[in-house]
Design an enzyme around this catalytic site. Structure first.
Site, short mmCIF file in Angstrom:
data_model
loop_
_atom_site.label_atom_id
_atom_site.label_comp_id
_atom_site.label_asym_id
_atom_site.label_seq_id
_atom_site.Cartn_x
_atom_site.Cartn_y
_atom_site.Cartn_z
N CYS A 52 -1.22 9.58 3.03
CA CYS A 52 -1.18 9.05 1.66
C CYS A 52 -2.39 9.55 0.89
O CYS A 52 -2.35 9.70 -0.32
CB CYS A 52 -1.14 7.54 1.69
N GLU A 101 0.88 -1.18 0.00
CA GLU A 101 0.00 0.00 0.00
C GLU A 101 0.91 1.22 0.00
O GLU A 101 1.59 1.48 0.99
CB GLU A 101 -0.91 -0.03 1.23
P1 NAD Z 1 8.88 4.38 4.14
O1 NAD Z 1 8.70 3.63 2.88
O2 NAD Z 1 10.08 5.20 4.30
O3 NAD Z 1 8.87 3.36 5.38
C1 NAD Z 1 7.80 2.48 5.62
C2 NAD Z 1 8.33 1.29 6.41
O4 NAD Z 1 9.24 0.55 5.60
C3 NAD Z 1 9.12 1.68 7.66
O5 NAD Z 1 8.85 0.77 8.69
C4 NAD Z 1 10.56 1.56 7.20
O6 NAD Z 1 11.47 1.33 8.25
C5 NAD Z 1 10.46 0.36 6.28
N1 NAD Z 1 11.54 0.26 5.30
C6 NAD Z 1 12.32 1.25 4.80
N2 NAD Z 1 13.21 0.73 3.92
C7 NAD Z 1 12.98 -0.59 3.85
C8 NAD Z 1 13.56 -1.67 3.11
N3 NAD Z 1 14.55 -1.47 2.26
N4 NAD Z 1 13.07 -2.91 3.28
C9 NAD Z 1 12.04 -3.13 4.13
N5 NAD Z 1 11.46 -2.17 4.87
C10 NAD Z 1 11.91 -0.90 4.72
O7 NAD Z 1 7.54 5.26 4.35
P2 NAD Z 1 7.19 6.25 5.54
O8 NAD Z 1 7.97 7.50 5.36
O9 NAD Z 1 7.22 5.55 6.83
O10 NAD Z 1 5.64 6.54 5.22
C11 NAD Z 1 5.22 7.46 4.29
C12 NAD Z 1 4.83 6.78 2.97
O11 NAD Z 1 3.85 5.80 3.22
C13 NAD Z 1 4.19 7.77 2.00
O12 NAD Z 1 4.65 7.50 0.71
C14 NAD Z 1 2.70 7.45 2.13
O13 NAD Z 1 1.94 7.81 1.01
C15 NAD Z 1 2.74 5.97 2.35
N6 NAD Z 1 1.50 5.50 3.00
C16 NAD Z 1 0.60 4.78 2.26
C17 NAD Z 1 -0.59 4.37 2.83
C18 NAD Z 1 -1.62 3.58 2.05
O14 NAD Z 1 -2.52 3.01 2.66
N7 NAD Z 1 -1.53 3.54 0.74
C19 NAD Z 1 -0.86 4.68 4.16
C20 NAD Z 1 0.09 5.40 4.89
C21 NAD Z 1 1.28 5.80 4.29
#
Ligand code: NAD
Length: 520
Positions: free
Chosen positions: A317, A283
């Site tokens: 998001c 997501e």
């Molecule tokens: P992010 O992608 O930086 O991190 C999300 C999670 O992934 C964190 O727990 C992070 O530690 C982990 N992560 C980072 N690198 C990784 C890797 N290489 N392998 C595995 N895990 C890894 O996102 P964020 O800054 O925490 O959140 C914001 C983003 O999330 C925005 O793009 C937002 O649109 C999206 N979001 C989407 C939804 C949805 O339902 N579509 C909901 C909330 C947030």
């Protein structure tokens, strides 16, 4: 099990305000939170930490998060393989009943959990209250849906018994973002657990304290620690280790597009010893549009735009970032929007009056400052009063040229772009002109246009004459298509099916004589 959405408190009542204020003020005395790693019944602290600072007073450290590693993961997997079957074999009704207890546990600690979340994220109290209710809803809703949908189904004919039943997929890695650390974190763990899977949860670094408080509620309600492991740490380390581990069957990821797509790539490679095809639920982000029609009610439009673009500082998001306004009302709407933006109170969420708080951390703050600077010449309106210490980015309105990245890249901050359109159809075309398809809004009093939008707009969640954020469990299942994600629709009737496999059992019951030694 009947499902009902959790109620939201009315903070215009003084008693309610005082209760949450008390909890919020009690947090500062106990900071920083030191967050452990929890594997089965063992808890430990690492020597290295991720340090997260308070967004409105960055001199205060909110949490020091232990960093789990590949060895911790190995240990968690070992325990899961040993104990997972006991959880899987529990009757569905029992697992659902435990999840209902988790909901009660959460409710009993509401003010505390909400306050931890506010100190970590800078979220407004009302927004936090709504998010908390969503977390509780996820538990109750998935418990009810599991009871309804996950029971075996018999289709028996004369001489043939058929059974269709569901089995958990196995070990699920839940990797969650910081922007909804109560709701999204809870939902991403509750669904795989209630369907009988083992969950390895990796919360976002910035909000590990909130996640830990919630995880404790799961354990205290009776979800065994051996099937729900808490593995905080860095995405690039423990997150990636989870994604590539041969025993992990499902990666339940919510976060940014770049990380999500890298997970899809990595998960497609088979690791030594791997015996299942990994399922990846992604997501991801949004670049969400709103089309304001010629005949739109501008009172509705202004409210919907302010809350969707600037609520939680645009760090959703689902946030609005592309606004297409019909020529006939463009000038009037722009004036009203700019005047309302000037009235937005920006400041610490400890004060109820403030509507807009700080952004999550210095990295986001500096990135958004840069973006503001780059787009200075397209600036139309900005909230001028805001505190200068803390990570505050004032809500800003731009009119960038069509080729600007302001129209295509996710911003994740309170920066809104606006453009004049000459017809409603042009608005639809522009709204669809994006890699993303998460939320979209239409403000119109023309029933034909509303129908046209329903048929033509490509968005997971389309909202008419209201804001485009704040989906409610059961009422508005949430999730997008295109590069916004795999369309999981959290809080909807199909979500639990992502964590199970259907099995078919067929027996020929026409006996071909008896086998003597099995007759008692
Ligand atoms: P992010 O992608 O930086 O991190 C999300 C999670 O992934 C964190 O727990 C992070 O530690 C982990 N992560 C980072 N690198 C990784 C890797 N290489 N392998 C595995 N895990 C890894 O996102 P964020 O800054 O925490 O959140 C914001 C983003 O999330 C925005 O793009 C937002 O649109 C999206 N979001 C989407 C939804 C949805 O339902 N579509 C909901 C909330 C947030």
């Amino acid at each position: 099990m009947e499902f009902k959405n959790e109620t939201i408190r009315d903070f215009s009542i003084e008693k309610e305000r005082n209760a949450i204020r008390l909890a919020l003020n009690s947090i500062e005395k106990v900071l920083p939170f030191t967050i452990p790693i929890s594997i089965g019944n063992t808890q430990k602290f690492s020597t290295n930490h991720f340090v997260h600072k308070n967004p409105w007073s960055p001199e205060i450290v909110v949490s020091k998060v232990s960093l789990s590693n590949a060895l911790d993961l190995e240990e968690a997997i070992k325990i899961s393989k040993k104990r997972g079957n006991l959880w899987k074999e529990r009757p569905q009704e029992e697992r659902s009943a435990l999840l209902m207890k988790v909901a009660e546990k959460l409710v009993s600690k509401k003010d505390w959990i909400l306050s931890v979340c506010i100190w970590e994220t800078g979220k407004h109290i009302t927004e936090a209250e709504i998010e908390f209710a969503e977390a509780v809803d996820f538990c109750r809703y998935y418990a009810a849906v599991a009871n309804d949908q996950m029971l075996p189904k018999n289709i028996n004919l004369l001489g043939e018994d058929n059974l269709y039943y569901y089995q958990p997929k196995g070990i699920v890695a839940s990797i969650s973002p910081w922007n909804f650390p109560m709701a999204i974190f809870t939902g991403m763990c509750a669904a795989p657990l209630v369907t009988g899977n083992v969950v390895l949860t990796k919360p976002a670094e910035e909000t590990s304290a909130t996640a830990y408080e919630i995880t404790k509620c799961f354990w205290e309600a009776g979800i065994p620690k051996e099937v729900f492991h808490f593995l905080p740490g860095l995405g690039s380390e423990i997150g990636e280790a989870m994604v590539t581990h041969s025993e992990v069957s499902v990666i339940n990821f919510t976060g940014s597009r770049d990380v999500g797509l890298s997970i899809v790539r990595l998960a497609s490679q088979i690791s030594p010893g791997q015996r299942s095809i990994k399922k990846v639920i992604c997501e991801l982000g949004g670049k969400n549009a709103m089309v304001v029609d010629a005949d739109a009610d501008l009172d509705v439009a202004v409210q919907a735009i302010l809350s969707s673009a600037f609520g939680f500082q645009g760090q959703k998001c689902s946030a609005l970032s592309r606004l297409y306004v019909h020529n006939d009302c463009f000038k009037k709407l722009k004036e009203r929007l700019m005047a309302s933006m000037e009235d937005l109170l920006v400041g610490s969420p400890l004060d109820f009056e403030n509507r807009i708080g700080p952004v999550i951390h210095e990295e986001s703050y500096l990135r958004l400052l840069r973006l503001q600077k780059e787009n200075e010449s397209f600036l139309t309106g900005i909230t001028t009063q805001y505190p200068k210490d803390g990570f505050y980015i004032p809500p800003s309105l731009y009119e960038p040229p069509p080729d600007s990245s302001m129209w295509s890249s996710e911003i994740f901050g309170p920066l809104l772009s606006m453009k004049k359109i000459s017809s409603f159809q042009e608005g639809i075309e522009l709204a669809n002109d994006s890699d993303y398809a998460l939320t979209c809004g239409v403000i119109s009093r023309n029933p034909k246009h509303v129908q046209e939008a329903k048929l033509k707009i490509d968005a997971g969640n389309l909202y008419i004459n209201r804001g485009i954020t704040g989906a409610i469990v059961n009422r508005q299942p949430f999730g997008g298509g295109k590069l916004s994600g795999t369309g999981a629709k959290a809080g909807g009737p199909d979500y639990l099916h992502l964590f199970v496999e259907g099995k078919t059992f067929t027996e020929n019951t026409m006996r071909q004589g008896f086998s003597r030694d099995t007759i008692q």
